[in-house]
Design an enzyme around this catalytic site. Sequence first.
Site, mmCIF file in Angstrom:
data_model
loop_
_atom_site.group_PDB
_atom_site.id
_atom_site.type_symbol
_atom_site.label_atom_id
_atom_site.label_comp_id
_atom_site.label_asym_id
_atom_site.label_seq_id
_atom_site.Cartn_x
_atom_site.Cartn_y
_atom_site.Cartn_z
ATOM 1 N N ASN A 9 -24.364 8.094 88.741
ATOM 2 C CA ASN A 9 -24.896 6.821 88.087
ATOM 3 C C ASN A 9 -25.762 6.111 89.278
ATOM 4 O O ASN A 9 -25.344 5.767 90.395
ATOM 5 C CB ASN A 9 -23.685 5.922 87.771
ATOM 6 C CG ASN A 9 -24.008 4.555 87.119
ATOM 7 O OD1 ASN A 9 -24.897 4.002 87.659
ATOM 8 N ND2 ASN A 9 -23.221 3.896 86.289
ATOM 9 N N ASP A 11 -27.305 3.108 88.914
ATOM 10 C CA ASP A 11 -27.584 1.860 88.860
ATOM 11 C C ASP A 11 -27.881 0.839 89.794
ATOM 12 O O ASP A 11 -28.626 -0.049 89.965
ATOM 13 C CB ASP A 11 -26.432 1.038 88.146
ATOM 14 C CG ASP A 11 -26.276 1.540 86.459
ATOM 15 O OD1 ASP A 11 -27.136 2.129 86.029
ATOM 16 O OD2 ASP A 11 -25.269 1.424 85.821
ATOM 17 N N HIS A 12 -26.999 1.145 90.886
ATOM 18 C CA HIS A 12 -27.047 0.360 92.013
ATOM 19 C C HIS A 12 -28.344 0.659 93.119
ATOM 20 O O HIS A 12 -28.300 -0.294 93.998
ATOM 21 C CB HIS A 12 -25.550 0.338 92.617
ATOM 22 C CG HIS A 12 -24.631 -0.237 91.889
ATOM 23 N ND1 HIS A 12 -24.774 -1.492 91.370
ATOM 24 C CD2 HIS A 12 -23.394 0.311 91.116
ATOM 25 C CE1 HIS A 12 -23.659 -1.945 90.430
ATOM 26 N NE2 HIS A 12 -23.028 -0.665 90.714
ATOM 27 N N HIS A 45 -26.931 2.373 83.146
ATOM 28 C CA HIS A 45 -26.365 1.466 82.300
ATOM 29 C C HIS A 45 -27.486 0.287 82.059
ATOM 30 O O HIS A 45 -27.917 -0.464 83.131
ATOM 31 C CB HIS A 45 -25.138 1.011 82.755
ATOM 32 C CG HIS A 45 -24.489 -0.257 81.815
ATOM 33 N ND1 HIS A 45 -23.438 -0.847 82.215
ATOM 34 C CD2 HIS A 45 -24.949 -0.735 80.511
ATOM 35 C CE1 HIS A 45 -22.914 -1.439 81.344
ATOM 36 N NE2 HIS A 45 -23.901 -1.580 80.402
ATOM 37 N N ARG A 47 -28.179 -3.115 80.930
ATOM 38 C CA ARG A 47 -27.112 -4.195 80.552
ATOM 39 C C ARG A 47 -27.864 -5.219 79.889
ATOM 40 O O ARG A 47 -29.271 -5.314 79.865
ATOM 41 C CB ARG A 47 -26.655 -4.728 81.992
ATOM 42 C CG ARG A 47 -25.560 -3.928 82.601
ATOM 43 C CD ARG A 47 -24.603 -4.621 83.706
ATOM 44 N NE ARG A 47 -23.574 -5.713 82.939
ATOM 45 C CZ ARG A 47 -22.366 -5.167 83.190
ATOM 46 N NH1 ARG A 47 -21.965 -4.118 83.880
ATOM 47 N NH2 ARG A 47 -21.567 -6.250 82.601
ATOM 48 N N ARG A 51 -29.436 -6.599 84.965
ATOM 49 C CA ARG A 51 -29.450 -6.916 86.376
ATOM 50 C C ARG A 51 -29.434 -5.854 87.238
ATOM 51 O O ARG A 51 -29.760 -5.890 88.396
ATOM 52 C CB ARG A 51 -27.866 -7.354 86.412
ATOM 53 C CG ARG A 51 -26.945 -6.492 86.454
ATOM 54 C CD ARG A 51 -25.421 -6.973 86.682
ATOM 55 N NE ARG A 51 -24.966 -7.734 85.749
ATOM 56 C CZ ARG A 51 -23.535 -8.108 85.540
ATOM 57 N NH1 ARG A 51 -22.710 -7.249 86.304
ATOM 58 N NH2 ARG A 51 -23.158 -8.932 84.650
ATOM 59 N N GLU A 72 -25.862 4.486 79.286
ATOM 60 C CA GLU A 72 -24.781 3.619 78.915
ATOM 61 C C GLU A 72 -25.274 2.158 78.408
ATOM 62 O O GLU A 72 -26.358 1.592 78.631
ATOM 63 C CB GLU A 72 -24.051 3.337 80.228
ATOM 64 C CG GLU A 72 -23.108 4.313 80.964
ATOM 65 C CD GLU A 72 -22.367 3.859 82.180
ATOM 66 O OE1 GLU A 72 -22.274 2.599 82.213
ATOM 67 O OE2 GLU A 72 -21.870 4.682 82.740
ATOM 68 N N THR A 102 -18.628 -5.651 87.091
ATOM 69 C CA THR A 102 -18.738 -4.430 86.583
ATOM 70 C C THR A 102 -18.000 -4.207 85.256
ATOM 71 O O THR A 102 -17.494 -5.055 84.838
ATOM 72 C CB THR A 102 -18.467 -3.127 87.716
ATOM 73 O OG1 THR A 102 -18.494 -2.118 87.208
ATOM 74 C CG2 THR A 102 -16.993 -3.532 88.062
ATOM 75 N N THR A 103 -17.942 -2.945 84.691
ATOM 76 C CA THR A 103 -17.286 -2.862 83.332
ATOM 77 C C THR A 103 -16.219 -2.789 83.513
ATOM 78 O O THR A 103 -15.390 -1.902 84.124
ATOM 79 C CB THR A 103 -17.911 -1.378 82.867
ATOM 80 O OG1 THR A 103 -19.442 -1.475 82.684
ATOM 81 C CG2 THR A 103 -17.343 -1.256 81.220
ATOM 82 N N GLU A 153 -14.596 8.776 77.443
ATOM 83 C CA GLU A 153 -14.849 8.852 78.911
ATOM 84 C C GLU A 153 -13.530 7.644 79.344
ATOM 85 O O GLU A 153 -13.544 6.580 78.882
ATOM 86 C CB GLU A 153 -16.233 8.249 79.531
ATOM 87 C CG GLU A 153 -16.244 7.895 81.011
ATOM 88 C CD GLU A 153 -17.137 8.027 81.694
ATOM 89 O OE1 GLU A 153 -18.349 8.562 81.354
ATOM 90 O OE2 GLU A 153 -17.420 7.290 82.721
ATOM 91 N N HIS A 196 -15.129 5.673 86.961
ATOM 92 C CA HIS A 196 -15.214 4.266 87.546
ATOM 93 C C HIS A 196 -14.554 4.077 88.793
ATOM 94 O O HIS A 196 -13.109 4.593 88.977
ATOM 95 C CB HIS A 196 -14.647 3.251 86.447
ATOM 96 C CG HIS A 196 -14.850 1.918 87.010
ATOM 97 N ND1 HIS A 196 -15.584 1.069 86.727
ATOM 98 C CD2 HIS A 196 -14.198 1.089 87.791
ATOM 99 C CE1 HIS A 196 -15.817 0.046 87.275
ATOM 100 N NE2 HIS A 196 -15.051 -0.233 87.937
#
Length: 253
Positions: A9, A11-12, A45, A47, A51, A72, A102-103, A153, A196
């Site tokens: 992932n 995202d960050h 993801h 969002r 973000r 996602e 986060t989720t 998941e 996660h």
Amino acid sequence: MDKLRLGVNIDHVATLRNARGGALPDPVRAAVTAEASGADGITAHLREDRRHIRDADIAAIMEAISIPLNFEMAATDEMQAIALSHSPHAACIVPERREERTTEGGLEVAADQNRLSHYIGPLSDAGIRVSLFIAADPVQIEAAARIGAPVIELHSGAYTDFDAEENIAARDAELARIIDGVKRGTDLGLEVHVGHGLTYDTVGPIAALPEVAELNIGHFLIGEAVFLGLDGAITRMRAAMDAARSSGVAPSA
Ligand code: PXP
């Protein structure tokens, strides 16, 4: 024994880019590097508040990689239209609240069964593999199977977020719930992924479960990349996963 897939992932990387409002670091470069470092898929993801990943990133990432994109998304009309316009390999439906960092939890499938079964229909019809991000809760797992999602998941946060030194018994109870959830999902014919908060220290007991097909890991890997490079972080995670999977060591719970 089937290979355990690693979805990275990214995202960050985008979170860091957005912190300065420019173009760097580039999440597309992260996706390409992850692929070259042994990732089996890229997860991103989009969002509602954009973000981290933004709309333009999705097409750019898909264009740049040859491994599957796991998109996602929250179960909204906007995200459904975006998913249908890109047709990624997979779409993972996640719960989303604007104020969360986060989720934080799993999708409420059982209580929202009718809406979700209609919602995922067009995605499946378009050939997108739908997965539902849910807690390792038998009620949610059975509801996911009922509405025809091929993949679940399981949210590993309740296990990975535990301070094990403070309360190892409670952490092991969460691990046991995931183990039961993996078995229940597989028995119902679902493909089971887990994600996660996974780290080198927590990945082993999950990776050792032969029924788990895929792990999705982000925040820890991007953090480790500061020290080891993304390549080094992924290589080390892959080694930890493979060692646990091939040793088949029974998890401690
Ligand atoms: N899987 C899903 C469905 C997620 O929403 C997330 C977090 O965005 C992850 C995996 C990865 O979690 P982490 O970034 O904590 O490794």
